[in-house]
Design an enzyme around this catalytic site. Structure first.
Site, PDB file in Angstrom:
ATOM      1  N   TRP A   2     -14.215  -4.701  -0.068  1.00 57.76           N
ATOM      2  CA  TRP A   2     -13.340  -4.451   1.072  1.00 57.76           C
ATOM      3  C   TRP A   2     -14.124  -4.515   2.380  1.00 57.76           C
ATOM      4  O   TRP A   2     -13.649  -5.031   3.377  1.00 57.76           O
ATOM      5  CB  TRP A   2     -12.672  -3.088   0.886  1.00 57.76           C
ATOM      6  CG  TRP A   2     -11.729  -2.682   1.968  1.00 57.76           C
ATOM      7  CD1 TRP A   2     -10.988  -3.509   2.773  1.00 57.76           C
ATOM      8  CD2 TRP A   2     -11.410  -1.343   2.363  1.00 57.76           C
ATOM      9  NE1 TRP A   2     -10.226  -2.757   3.637  1.00 57.76           N
ATOM     10  CE2 TRP A   2     -10.462  -1.438   3.422  1.00 57.76           C
ATOM     11  CE3 TRP A   2     -11.819  -0.082   1.919  1.00 57.76           C
ATOM     12  CZ2 TRP A   2      -9.934  -0.304   4.038  1.00 57.76           C
ATOM     13  CZ3 TRP A   2     -11.283   1.041   2.532  1.00 57.76           C
ATOM     14  CH2 TRP A   2     -10.354   0.925   3.579  1.00 57.76           C
TER      15      TRP A   2
ATOM     16  N   ARG B  93     -13.706  -5.458  -5.737  1.00 57.31           N
ATOM     17  CA  ARG B  93     -13.940  -6.490  -4.733  1.00 57.31           C
ATOM     18  C   ARG B  93     -14.392  -5.829  -3.441  1.00 57.31           C
ATOM     19  O   ARG B  93     -14.081  -4.654  -3.183  1.00 57.31           O
ATOM     20  CB  ARG B  93     -12.703  -7.356  -4.516  1.00 57.31           C
ATOM     21  CG  ARG B  93     -11.461  -6.629  -4.031  1.00 57.31           C
ATOM     22  CD  ARG B  93     -10.344  -7.617  -3.741  1.00 57.31           C
ATOM     23  NE  ARG B  93      -9.135  -6.964  -3.254  1.00 57.31           N
ATOM     24  CZ  ARG B  93      -8.178  -7.595  -2.568  1.00 57.31           C
ATOM     25  NH1 ARG B  93      -8.303  -8.877  -2.275  1.00 57.31           N
ATOM     26  NH2 ARG B  93      -7.101  -6.943  -2.163  1.00 57.31           N
TER      27      ARG B  93
ATOM     28  N   GLN C 158       0.834  -1.209   0.000  1.00 58.19           N
ATOM     29  CA  GLN C 158       0.000   0.000   0.000  1.00 58.19           C
ATOM     30  C   GLN C 158       0.868   1.259   0.000  1.00 58.19           C
ATOM     31  O   GLN C 158       1.742   1.421   0.858  1.00 58.19           O
ATOM     32  CB  GLN C 158      -0.921   0.022   1.217  1.00 58.19           C
ATOM     33  CG  GLN C 158      -1.996  -1.049   1.190  1.00 58.19           C
ATOM     34  CD  GLN C 158      -1.594  -2.315   1.908  1.00 58.19           C
ATOM     35  OE1 GLN C 158      -0.413  -2.617   2.014  1.00 58.19           O
ATOM     36  NE2 GLN C 158      -2.570  -3.069   2.401  1.00 58.19           N
TER      37      GLN C 158
ATOM     38  N   ASP D  91      -6.621  -2.802  -5.897  1.00 48.47           N
ATOM     39  CA  ASP D  91      -7.537  -1.935  -5.136  1.00 48.47           C
ATOM     40  C   ASP D  91      -7.178  -0.459  -5.305  1.00 48.47           C
ATOM     41  O   ASP D  91      -7.183   0.307  -4.341  1.00 48.47           O
ATOM     42  CB  ASP D  91      -7.485  -2.287  -3.641  1.00 48.47           C
ATOM     43  CG  ASP D  91      -7.767  -3.753  -3.371  1.00 48.47           C
ATOM     44  OD1 ASP D  91      -8.423  -4.398  -4.201  1.00 48.47           O
ATOM     45  OD2 ASP D  91      -7.322  -4.251  -2.323  1.00 48.47           O
TER      46      ASP D  91
ATOM     47  N   GLN E  29      -0.387  -0.249  -5.729  1.00 53.47           N
ATOM     48  CA  GLN E  29      -1.468  -0.667  -4.837  1.00 53.47           C
ATOM     49  C   GLN E  29      -1.984   0.532  -4.048  1.00 53.47           C
ATOM     50  O   GLN E  29      -1.202   1.307  -3.488  1.00 53.47           O
ATOM     51  CB  GLN E  29      -0.974  -1.749  -3.869  1.00 53.47           C
ATOM     52  CG  GLN E  29      -2.066  -2.292  -2.963  1.00 53.47           C
ATOM     53  CD  GLN E  29      -1.616  -3.495  -2.148  1.00 53.47           C
ATOM     54  OE1 GLN E  29      -0.536  -4.045  -2.369  1.00 53.47           O
ATOM     55  NE2 GLN E  29      -2.441  -3.908  -1.204  1.00 53.47           N
ATOM     56  N   ASP E  30      -3.320   0.696  -4.026  1.00 50.73           N
ATOM     57  CA  ASP E  30      -3.974   1.755  -3.236  1.00 50.73           C
ATOM     58  C   ASP E  30      -3.577   3.157  -3.706  1.00 50.73           C
ATOM     59  O   ASP E  30      -3.228   4.022  -2.895  1.00 50.73           O
ATOM     60  CB  ASP E  30      -3.644   1.602  -1.745  1.00 50.73           C
ATOM     61  CG  ASP E  30      -4.345   0.412  -1.110  1.00 50.73           C
ATOM     62  OD1 ASP E  30      -4.949  -0.381  -1.849  1.00 50.73           O
ATOM     63  OD2 ASP E  30      -4.281   0.269   0.116  1.00 50.73           O
TER      64      ASP E  30
END
Length: 559
Positions: A466, A464, A352, A396, A374-375
């Site tokens: 979370w 998805r 992240q 994500d 990521q993130d």
């Protein structure tokens, strides 16, 4: 890592705090036999259908003259109790931080996150109390604002706890019970809010049943923007640079007022009620920037995507929480940005690593890019709007629990690490009465240049869950062939698959076919234009009330 002796010291040091909390919460308790039976009956009636009825009943039944109280008064009492518990939790976290100087670095960062989030929660609940103190008609008219404030207050508690995900200490365990209790009080307040007379009639489709699921937070559109952007701000965003007046200029070469963005933000006025514009000249700005709560109505204007770039490389692997890893973090309400690239350069192996985090209510981003892995883009809370923006990432990479619309944007999946999957969204709604969700409208979902040659070697999904009530829709967008036929990915087994709301409406492109999509109870192919319209800027963000002031172009409906 704490030794057994250190862990014992931690527990001993926490004992006085825990004992204080226990005494506070159990001082002069009223048993059911001491509470009038009528009170309990009324409380049960009010609380029927809430997620936490036992807590709701115990809170309401302790209110004197319950039968004479209006719903706004009952909610105010609940919120007042919640604020007291937030202050106790804040004191608890401060005590842990101050008494245990040998805490792991990540735990210290997470505790600081919690303290900031508690302050935000107090501010949001205070504003909600103020709105509830209006006359009955005004309270119903302020429904969306109240729902937004309470939704954000709940999100803050879970964000605090998420900060300890990579911690090996005992702090999370020590504080989680009180934070869950705060969240449940807020959940009950959200539930009671829906019962206020005039709310459902003035806001059709507000209830959270699957047949009437809505994003009511943006409101009507005006000339391509939500209406909360003023005409002046909209004109400013659409105007060329040479026609724009700047209050401060940032330039790497020393030709401006400052050489760093952080210096300019610090020099900006606090609690401004008028737009304050900071022009950031082309260049690479290697810094972390915080736009704090008191820095309201700020506007960043750059020289364009890839020209004005603000970049840093914080990540969870580097000892930061996801929340604190952001290159730029925006909290002050009414923030606007145009023509800037926000980047986190930590790389795909650092997990992240956030490029931008926004908790700015009524914020807007126009012709900006967000670049990480990521993130990438943390749409943390409150109401946000993105227009003609580019978002790059892997896992994500658009995530959080704001009420947010992406309009005419480009979403680019990048090449992930081996054995990883790409996931465009991970929406974090915790409660069915929160008004949050992600709406992706008239946008493009495709592969970035580095991913294009190898996209067949990796799985890629639209989103998805979370959190349990995750809510995301794709409307009238182009979906390229990189998206797996199933479309959506589980988070963990069957978690959230019945309570989530994922929808697709009239998308196009080789990856848009819904024939092979997941068969989850919470997934739906939207066939009604009326239902789809509820997820647009016009219905979701009360856009006519604020976007006109920003100058960001927007459109009200599906096109």
């Amino acid at each position: 890592m704490h030794t057994p002796r250190a862990r014992t010291k931690l527990l001993i040091s926490l004992f006085p705090i825990s004992l204080f909390l226990l005494i506070l919460l159990t001082k002069h308790p009223k048993t059911n036999s001491q509470i009038p039976h009528l009170h309990i009956q009324i409380a049960h009636s009010k609380c029927q259908g809430s997620l936490y009825p036992q807590l709701c009943v115990s809170t309401l039944s302790s209110i004197p003259d319950l039968a004479a109280k209006s719903l706004p008064e009952l909610i105010s009492t609940t919120i007042n109790k919640t604020m007291s518990e937030v202050r106790v939790s804040s004191s608890n976290c401060s005590g842990i931080r101050n008494k245990l100087p040998k805490l792991h670095t990540v735990e210290k960062v997470a505790l600081n996150d919690c303290l900031e989030l508690f302050d935000e929660t107090i501010d949001e609940l205070t504003l909600a109390m103020s709105d509830l103190g209006q006359n009955k008609k005004l309270v119903s008219q302020r429904y969306h604002d109240l729902q937004t404030l309470l939704s954000a207050a709940m999100t803050n508690q879970y964000t605090c706890l998420d900060g300890f995900a990579y911690s090996k200490g005992k702090t999370r365990k020590a504080i989680k019970s009180s934070l869950y209790n705060i969240s449940r009080h807020v959940s009950n307040s959200l539930f009671l809010l829906k019962k206020i007379p005039g709310v459902n009639s003035s806001n059709p489709g507000v209830n959270s049943s699957k047949s009437e699921e809505v994003f009511p937070e943006y409101g009507k559109m005006r000339k391509g923007f939500p209406s909360w952007l003023s005409s002046k701000d909209r004109r400013m965003l659409e105007a060329p640079l040479n026609a724009t007046k700047f209050d401060l200029t940032v330039a790497k070469d020393g030709t401006g007022n400052f050489t760093s963005i952080g210096q300019a933000v610090a020099a900006a006025p606090n609690s401004s009620t008028t737009r304050f514009v900071i022009y950031i000249k082309a260049g690479g700005y290697n810094e972390n920037v915080d736009v704090y709560k008191k820095k309201t109505k700020l506007m960043f204007i750059g020289d364009g995507i890839g020209k004005t770039v603000v970049k840093s490389n914080r990540s969870v692997v580097g000892g930061w929480t996801t929340f604190r890893s952001a290159t730029v973090a925006v909290v002050g309400n009414g923030f606007i940005a145009k023509g800037i690239t926000f980047e986190n350069s930590a790389g795909p192996t650092m997990h992240q690593a956030v490029a931008l985090r926004s908790s700015s209510d009524l914020s807007a981003f126009y012709q900006c890019s967000f670049v990480a892995y990521q993130d990438t883009l943390y749409i943390h809370s409150l109401r946000q709007f993105y227009r003609e923006c580019d978002i790059y990432g892997t896992i994500d990479f658009i995530f959080g629990n704001a009420a947010v619309v992406f309009q005419n944007c480009n979403l680019y999946a990048r090449k992930p690490n081996q054995n990883q999957k790409n996931v465009f969204t991970a929406q974090g709604r915790e409660d069915p009465n929160q008004n949050t969700g992600i709406s992706i409208l008239n946008s493009k979902v495709t592969a970035a240049a580095d991913f294009m040659p190898v996209k067949s070697s990796f799985k890629t999904y639209l989103g998805r869950p979370w959190k349990a009530y995750s809510r995301t829709v794709y409307l009238g967008s182009y979906i390229d062939d990189l998206v797996d036929p199933a479309g959506w990915l589980e988070w963990n087994g069957d978690f959230g698959l019945s309570s989530l709301y994922y929808g697709e409406y009239m998308n196009r492109g080789p990856g848009s076919s819904t024939g092979g999509r997941v068969k989850w109870p919470g997934y739906r192919v939207i066939n009604s234009s009326a239902e789809a319209t509820q997820f647009t800027v016009g219905s979701f963000l009360q856009g006519t009330e604020w976007l006109n002031s920003t100058g960001v172009p927007f459109f009200l409906g599906l096109s």
